[in-house]
Design an enzyme around this catalytic site. Structure first.
Site, PDB file in Angstrom:
ATOM      1  N   ASP A 361       0.894  -1.220  -0.038  1.00  0.00           N
ATOM      2  CA  ASP A 361       0.011  -0.046  -0.124  1.00  0.00           C
ATOM      3  C   ASP A 361       0.844   1.170   0.089  1.00  0.00           C
ATOM      4  O   ASP A 361       1.783   1.269   0.634  1.00  0.00           O
ATOM      5  CB  ASP A 361      -0.819  -0.011   1.212  1.00  0.00           C
ATOM      6  CG  ASP A 361      -1.914   1.023   1.282  1.00  0.00           C
ATOM      7  OD1 ASP A 361      -2.140   1.641   0.389  1.00  0.00           O
ATOM      8  OD2 ASP A 361      -2.710   0.818   2.219  1.00  0.00           O
ATOM      9  N   ASP A 472      -6.411  -6.501  -1.861  1.00  0.00           N
ATOM     10  CA  ASP A 472      -6.590  -6.193  -0.552  1.00  0.00           C
ATOM     11  C   ASP A 472      -8.211  -5.834  -0.150  1.00  0.00           C
ATOM     12  O   ASP A 472      -8.950  -5.335  -1.452  1.00  0.00           O
ATOM     13  CB  ASP A 472      -5.726  -5.239   0.278  1.00  0.00           C
ATOM     14  CG  ASP A 472      -5.663  -5.476   1.690  1.00  0.00           C
ATOM     15  OD1 ASP A 472      -6.505  -6.283   2.320  1.00  0.00           O
ATOM     16  OD2 ASP A 472      -4.754  -4.756   2.114  1.00  0.00           O
ATOM     17  N   ASN A 474     -10.464  -3.862   2.910  1.00  0.00           N
ATOM     18  CA  ASN A 474      -9.908  -3.660   4.392  1.00  0.00           C
ATOM     19  C   ASN A 474     -11.192  -2.962   5.093  1.00  0.00           C
ATOM     20  O   ASN A 474     -11.062  -2.382   6.211  1.00  0.00           O
ATOM     21  CB  ASN A 474      -9.093  -2.496   4.269  1.00  0.00           C
ATOM     22  CG  ASN A 474      -7.657  -3.189   4.062  1.00  0.00           C
ATOM     23  OD1 ASN A 474      -7.370  -4.268   4.633  1.00  0.00           O
ATOM     24  ND2 ASN A 474      -6.826  -2.614   3.275  1.00  0.00           N
ATOM     25  N   CYS A 513      -6.625 -11.392   0.077  1.00  0.00           N
ATOM     26  CA  CYS A 513      -6.187 -10.529   1.222  1.00  0.00           C
ATOM     27  C   CYS A 513      -7.551  -9.812   1.541  1.00  0.00           C
ATOM     28  O   CYS A 513      -8.143  -9.037   0.755  1.00  0.00           O
ATOM     29  CB  CYS A 513      -4.906  -9.650   1.286  1.00  0.00           C
ATOM     30  SG  CYS A 513      -4.650  -8.601   2.859  1.00  0.00           S
ATOM     31  N   GLY A 516      -6.108  -9.023   6.281  1.00  0.00           N
ATOM     32  CA  GLY A 516      -5.401 -10.441   6.451  1.00  0.00           C
ATOM     33  C   GLY A 516      -6.567 -11.525   6.133  1.00  0.00           C
ATOM     34  O   GLY A 516      -6.890 -11.363   4.943  1.00  0.00           O
ATOM     35  N   ASP A 535      -3.349 -10.609   9.510  1.00  0.00           N
ATOM     36  CA  ASP A 535      -2.277  -9.682   9.653  1.00  0.00           C
ATOM     37  C   ASP A 535      -1.547  -9.686  10.984  1.00  0.00           C
ATOM     38  O   ASP A 535      -0.555  -9.022  11.267  1.00  0.00           O
ATOM     39  CB  ASP A 535      -2.946  -8.319   9.861  1.00  0.00           C
ATOM     40  CG  ASP A 535      -3.154  -7.426   8.486  1.00  0.00           C
ATOM     41  OD1 ASP A 535      -2.660  -8.168   7.534  1.00  0.00           O
ATOM     42  OD2 ASP A 535      -3.513  -6.331   8.387  1.00  0.00           O
TER      43      ASP A 535
END
Ligand code: DGJ
Length: 767
Positions: A361, A472, A474, A513, A516, A535
């Site tokens: 990132d 990812d 999140n 992901c 995590g 993570d």
């Protein structure tokens, strides 16, 4: 194999039989799911209708005076006709809410890809059982797919509107399955960010248990994988059923035991807020649930599901393809990096033997922290003046592959994308949307948003310099729009996006992901061959999560990194040796500021990677067996193939009176002779504190400059086990591995494990 015997259907896998029957009331029931039975004995296995108990509703006296829908081992259940357990289907229309599907016909036909969903490959045929409610104008098809070699049965349902009026689906599960006899325990998992896959066991009583996720993704609270085991089953013995769902969205598992001890198990899309109107001639297909059974305890479930995932779920071109050893810059730099820093990290990563450099990132927009730029997938020039191509070329020149991080489903309010398309983020149009990690989620039900995401990622992949993508995700859903099927439509949109990208770039390795392990499920693994487990990179926490995850998923999908000595999530200190011994079970990587490492650590990383490369096939694709669990003070995992077994041993707490210990190995060739040794590891002098003075000629002050200096260059051997023995002796669990340190002296048989310390033992077939 599937065979039809009039109103009975036999679905056989290598070890198991699923026996279905259409009963006198024209309802589909399950007579048996378990070890294989002879096809000549079907009658003996038929569950008798018995006499209706007490106040039961008799379903249809013209068909049978005995059958009450509340008491049969039904393969689908609808309410309001005497079945009061959790229904598989809940439908309403202007006509009413009693939907009563009866058997029409059953067919065996070639398995076709499911529409909109990932479909496990390699099933030749499926059984389709058609049921109908003529009066309500509805048909329900129950699909059974056989994955013979993996001992897995796939189940899904299709609901069709064959009438002239709309009806509404309020709940539709993928599978319903009834287990007879009490004495079972649910073995599932719970978790959260940085603590996924925690063991969760519940003795099944006469209640309804519901667990799953309403977060919009399969989630880290309860992964869709779980087991139902005979309460007294062990790692190697006892009946265990395994369940999973090939789906990445909100999901639900329901386990309910009635007063007679029958257990009904359902898996499917979460009914929370779900509502779908089906117009005439429309149909709705559920995602596929998968079930397996073993009489070989928990390791039997690992065996079935590992084969299933590796052979049928992972994209074919990545099945059994060795995964590269990554270096990822996240915990080393977070978003504070520039080209120079990345280059020097890449150089060290290449020196220690890494094969892939992943830029995480912070490379796009003006992203210096979490508050901005998601959606603006253009270069952050200040950090990378020579572009992605520049850093990628440098990495390639070092002989490594290059990987790039994306979070394509996300949008920061502070982004050009949000300013240009304020309506693209998920919102209900009434309230101010709530943020999570300062961001929103793009509305993937909109075709233009999906096209944007595909292009945003593809424009980078088309340069040809990116070999790996870390995908990812999140945050969780909030502010849902009105549509009752929004969460589900989002997931179909996601499958469309990742399906298009993986089709256009079949050689790019994608890592799944979601902060995590927030979306490590069979749906995502159908596109992305590996996933970031958590993570939390602490070795002890990771080992626990790997163990629970490994009941349902093979190590080849589990990506783990060796991170800084003082773990960032737990602030727990463990040695790099220990970190490696855990991270090596699966797909290995490194994630720290490598340039802060001491020479002794760099040497150790080189040794670790050399060891991993020599044993990679076994560590990623070998047969996984759990040999001991934390409750006994140690967790031992074996990965074995025809020529070797690698045993990762994780200690819990240091014991003041350690006993003698043996290794309970299994699965080695009893006829073969094996040499064995411990993977060499050293302990820093610092480990011994002032005790070191007992063996040194000069005084060394604990934590003084001298011990620090010495520790940068040398250490003390942690253990010296080596020898030779036959496979049969090793399989009998007789191998002595020496006592652990007890504070009273030290010789070469002493194993210095420490709190949360790990080790790898190697067994190699002698040529
Ligand atoms: C969450 C991931 O799990 C981390 O590994 C890292 O990629 C961060 N996101 C970056 O924002």
């Amino acid at each position: 194999m599937i065979t039809i015997h009039e109103r009975r259907f036999v679905l056989s896998t290598k070890e198991n039989t699923l026996l279905l029957r259409v009963n006198e009331a024209d309802k589909l029931v399950c007579d048996h799911y378990g070890r294989r039975i002879e096809e000549s004995d079907l009658e003996a296995c038929a569950i008798p209708a018995g006499m209706p108990a007490g106040r039961q509703v008799i379903y249809d006296e013209t068909k049978s005076k005995k059958i009450s829908l509340g008491m049969i081992a039904a393969e689908y259940g609808t309410p309001y006709k005497g079945d009061y357990l959790s229904p598989m289907l809940d439908l309403t229309s202007d006509k009413g809410r009693v939907y009563d599907f009866v058997f029409v016909e059953a067919k065996i036909r070639p398995m076709e890809p499911m529409i909109g969903y990932p479909t496990p490959r390699g099933a030749s045929e499926e059984l389709v059982v058609l049921t109908r409610d003529e009066k309500m104008g509805a048909e329900l098809e129950l699909h059974y797919v056989v994955y013979e070699d993996a001992d897995v049965i796939g189940k899904f349902a299709v609901l069709r509107n064959t009438g002239e009026e709309d009806f509404t689906i309020r709940k539709i599960m993928s599978s319903q399955f009834c287990l007879q006899d009490a004495g079972y325990t649910i073995h599932g998992n719970y978790g959260n960010w940085a603590g996924e896959f925690q063991r969760n066991e519940t003795l099944i009583g006469h209640y309804r248990y519901e667990f799953g996720s309403d977060t919009g993704s399969s989630g880290d609270q309860h992964n869709p994988f779980f087991m139902i085991k005979r309460t007294h089953s062990t790692l190697t013995t006892g009946s265990v059923y395994g369940f999973n769902l090939i789906y990445s969205g909100s999901h639900r598992a329901i386990v309910e035991m009635d007063s007679f001890g029958m257990i009904r198990v359902q898996q499917g899309i979460s009914p929370q807020g779900f509502e779908k109107v089906l117009h005439p001639n429309e149909e709705f297909m559920t995602p596929m649930a998968v079930l397996t059974y073993t009489h070989n305890g928990l390791n039997g479930i690992c065996d079935h599901f590992h084969r299933f995932v590796n052979d049928h779920v992972i994209p074919e071109n990545f099945a059994y393809k060795p995964r590269p050893i990554a270096f990822n810059n996240w915990e080393g730099t977070y978003m504070k990096f520039n080209e120079g820093k990345l280059k020097s990290l890449a150089k060290t990563a290449a020196e220690i033997g890494c094969e892939l450099f992943v830029l995480d990132d912070g490379w796009f927009g003006h992203r210096d922290d979490e508050t901005s730029s998601l959606g603006d997938w253009n270069l952050y020039k200040k950090k990378l003046p020579h572009g992605i191509e520049g850093i990628a070329a440098y990495v390639h020149k070092l002989g490594m592959k290059f990987g790039l991080w994306f979070e394509p489903e996300a949008i920061s309010p502070d982004s050009d994308l949000a300013r240009e398309h304020p309506d693209w983020a998920i919102q209900d149009g009434v309230h101010d949307p709530s943020l999570g990690r300062y961001q929103q989620i793009l509305d993937l039900t909109k075709p233009e948003v999906r096209d944007f995401i595909v292009e945003a990622v593809a424009q980078h992949l088309r340069t040809g310099v990116i070999d790996f993508v870390k995908w990812d995700y999140n945050r969780t859903f909030s502010d849902l729009p009105q549509s009752g099927s929004f969460c589900h439509d989002y997931i179909l949109g996601l499958y469309d996006v990742v399906g298009r990208l993986t089709k256009e770039f079949p050689d790019v390795l994608f890592e799944n992901c979601a902060s995590g392990g927030g979306r490590n499920d069979l749906g995502m693994f159908s596109y992305f061959p590996q996933g970031w487990v958590s993570d939390d990179t602490d070795a002890f926490e990771r080992a626990k999560m790997q163990m629970e995850m490994a009941f349902g998923y093979p190590p080849s999908v589990m990506s783990n990194h060796v991170s800084a000595k003082t773990n960032h999530q737990m602030l727990r200190k463990t040695s790099f040796g220990t970190k490696f011994d855990v991270a090596a079970i699966g797909v290995l990587g490194y994630e720290m500021n490598l340039n802060d490492a001491d020479p002794i650590d760099i040497k150790e990383f080189k040794n670790q990677i050399e060891f991993y490369k020599a044993n990679r096939e076994t560590l990623q694709f070998g047969t996984y067996r759990l040999l001991d669990v934390f409750e006994n003070g140690r967790q031992i995992v074996e990965m074995a193939d025809k020529d070797r077994a690698l045993v990762s041993y994780m200690n819990y707490l240091q014991n003041p009176h350690p006993g003698n210990e043996t290794l309970p190995l299994t699965g080695l060739d009893p006829e073969a002779v094996y040499t064995y040794h411990v993977r060499p590891e050293v302990h820093s002098f610092k480990t011994f504190g002032s005790l070191i003075n007992q063996v040194t000629p000069i005084h060394i002050k604990e934590e003084g400059a001298l011990v620090n200096m010495l520790s940068r260059r040398r250490g003390l051997d942690a253990e010296g086990l080596h020898g030779e023995a036959t496979g049969s002796t090793l399989n009998s669990g007789a191998l002595q591995i020496g006592r652990q340190w007890a504070g009273t002296g030290y010789d070469e048989s002493t194993r210095i494990m420490l709190d949360f310390g790990a080790r790898i033992y190697v067994f190699e077939r002698k040529k």
